[in-house]
Design a protein around this motif. Structure first.
Motif, PDB file in Angstrom:
ATOM      1  N   TRP A  20       0.837  -0.913  -0.047  1.00  0.00           N
ATOM      2  CA  TRP A  20       0.050  -0.107  -0.546  1.00  0.00           C
ATOM      3  C   TRP A  20       1.129   1.192   0.181  1.00  0.00           C
ATOM      4  O   TRP A  20       0.238   2.313  -0.634  1.00  0.00           O
ATOM      5  N   THR A  21       2.312   1.314   0.420  1.00  0.00           N
ATOM      6  CA  THR A  21       3.095   2.756   0.851  1.00  0.00           C
ATOM      7  C   THR A  21       3.279   3.252  -0.279  1.00  0.00           C
ATOM      8  O   THR A  21       3.409   4.109  -0.332  1.00  0.00           O
ATOM      9  N   ALA A  22       3.325   2.338  -1.341  1.00  0.00           N
ATOM     10  CA  ALA A  22       4.214   2.753  -2.378  1.00  0.00           C
ATOM     11  C   ALA A  22       3.334   3.336  -3.427  1.00  0.00           C
ATOM     12  O   ALA A  22       3.240   3.677  -4.342  1.00  0.00           O
ATOM     13  N   ALA A  23       2.361   2.550  -3.270  1.00  0.00           N
ATOM     14  CA  ALA A  23       0.897   2.846  -4.752  1.00  0.00           C
ATOM     15  C   ALA A  23       0.507   4.119  -3.591  1.00  0.00           C
ATOM     16  O   ALA A  23       0.043   4.565  -4.678  1.00  0.00           O
ATOM     17  N   ILE A  24      -0.200   4.773  -2.505  1.00  0.00           N
ATOM     18  CA  ILE A  24      -0.202   5.884  -1.630  1.00  0.00           C
ATOM     19  C   ILE A  24       0.797   6.753  -2.724  1.00  0.00           C
ATOM     20  O   ILE A  24       0.501   7.862  -2.477  1.00  0.00           O
ATOM     21  N   ALA A  25       1.705   6.466  -1.914  1.00  0.00           N
ATOM     22  CA  ALA A  25       3.218   7.667  -2.345  1.00  0.00           C
ATOM     23  C   ALA A  25       3.023   8.043  -4.051  1.00  0.00           C
ATOM     24  O   ALA A  25       2.795   9.023  -4.283  1.00  0.00           O
ATOM     25  N   ARG A  26       2.858   6.962  -4.707  1.00  0.00           N
ATOM     26  CA  ARG A  26       2.562   6.942  -6.529  1.00  0.00           C
ATOM     27  C   ARG A  26       0.928   7.688  -6.498  1.00  0.00           C
ATOM     28  O   ARG A  26       1.281   8.888  -7.043  1.00  0.00           O
TER      29      ARG A  26
END
Length: 374
Positions: A77-83
């Motif tokens: 989730w973290t990388a997806a939300i950063a994007r």
């Protein structure tokens, strides 16, 4: 038919507890002024495998799309939300999410998570708010027997910084430290020609326990301002947690990052009855470098499946059955709508009356239908 490895069916209490855990998480984060966000379950692999995010493609569920690009089911989730939020105004700082991640390297391929991300905020505030949100949420789902563990990526990084390792050796060393394999640590460090590093790293593996560990290592690292600053930072978070009523806090000075983008404080929550991990997270400022941003970012994710296993079942409401027929089903339905607190089942034929607290039936009397207790 059989299911693929890592997949499972669910029924009953597990589903009920998980849905209740999700709704309580929504209410807790809403009250703490988090804004909800959701990202697509299908993403380009590059979002997670780029040089900064650094995740392993082999662990992902993937395929080629029509243009020959690799797509994956969301593994993180973290990388997806950063994007998703990289272009948002920095005044939007607190985000919450719920949904599944998919990985081959976990016991279950699908893992349901609920989590928070705090971006562009004061560093200590973000860490404090993450941990206190975790405490509030666990209290709200009536889970009180847990331990919070604090660590920091900067300790290992600072100790190995003066020494030279090739990329493969450093990755092996990270894994050996993560698994607390003293034998492998000694072998890898010795093979790389950095034998003087063996003793400090082996000591670090055992630097685990109560906050007394901090006092011990403050004396040991008295000439290392960079390391004593980290110890002071960890101690401030312990003070915060203890002042908020958390009595079980442990320190792991030898903990290393399990995801490449972590770069600071790390935290985990363990359930004391079986040692399972109920949440994990930490600081990941460097993840935003891929968007040419220098900012503060921290967050954590709850394992909702694990929490659901440990939640007490919800008290069942009174269960009622109404015996009806095709001609009287509408009468029974009207009666059901008047019973707001009970579970009401309509049947044409009663097969097991022991599952109900009360049984009614629709009868005809003086050319009119009414519902009476049987």
């Amino acid at each position: 038919m059989f299911l693929p490895a890592g997949s499972q069916d669910e029924t009953g209490i597990q589903i009920s507890n998980r849905l209740r855990a999700s709704e309580i998480f929504r209410r807790v984060t809403q009250k703490r002024d988090f804004q909800q966000i959701s990202t697509p379950v299908v993403e380009y692999a590059h979002t997670f495998t780029n040089e900064v995010a650094g995740m392993d493609l082999h662990s992902m569920l993937k395929w080629f799309n029509g243009e020959g690009e690799i797509e994956v089911l969301r593994p993180d989730w973290t990388a997806a939300i950063a994007r998703a939020i990289a272009g948002q105004h920095p005044s939007k700082q607190k985000w919450s999410y719920q949904g599944s991640v998919f990985r081959f390297d976990k016991e279950d391929t699908e893992n349901r998570q609920a989590g928070i991300e705090i971006v562009h905020a004061d560093r200590f505030f973000g860490e404090a708010e993450s941990l206190l949100t975790a405490v509030t949420y666990l209290n709200n789902i009536n889970i009180h027997s847990y331990v919070i563990e604090l660590g920091h990526t900067g300790i290992f990084d600072a100790l190995i910084a003066p020494f030279t390792f090739n990329k493969d050796d450093e990755e092996e060393l990270l894994k050996a430290m993560h698994d607390k394999r003293s034998d492998l640590v000694e072998e890898i460090v010795g093979k790389s020609g950095n034998s003087e590093l063996v003793k400090p790293l082996l000591a670090l593996i055992d630097a685990y326990g109560s906050r007394d560990i901090i006092d011990q290592y403050r004396k040991r690292w008295a000439d290392r301002e960079d390391l004593t600053e980290i110890l002071t930072h960890i101690e401030k978070l312990i003070d915060l947690l203890e002042a908020s009523g958390v009595t079980e806090v442990i320190v792991d000075l030898g903990r290393v990052k399990n995801l490449p983008y972590y770069d600071g404080i790390m935290f985990r929550g363990f359930l004391t009855n079986d040692g399972s991990t109920c949440f994990s997270g930490g600081r990941y400022d460097r993840l935003y470098q891929q968007f040419e941003q220098t900012t503060s970012a921290v967050g954590l994710a709850f394992d909702v499946d694990e929490l659901a296993k440990h939640m007490e079942p919800e008290q069942e409401p009174e269960k009622i059955c109404i015996i009806a027929s095709p001609e009287t089903h509408a009468i029974a339905e009207k009666f059901r709508m008047e019973m707001e607190e009970q579970v009401v089942d309509i049947q044409y034929e009663l097969k097991n009356q022991t599952t109900y607290h009360q049984i009614f039936q629709v009868v005809e009397e003086n050319s009119q239908y009414k519902v009476v207790e049987k």
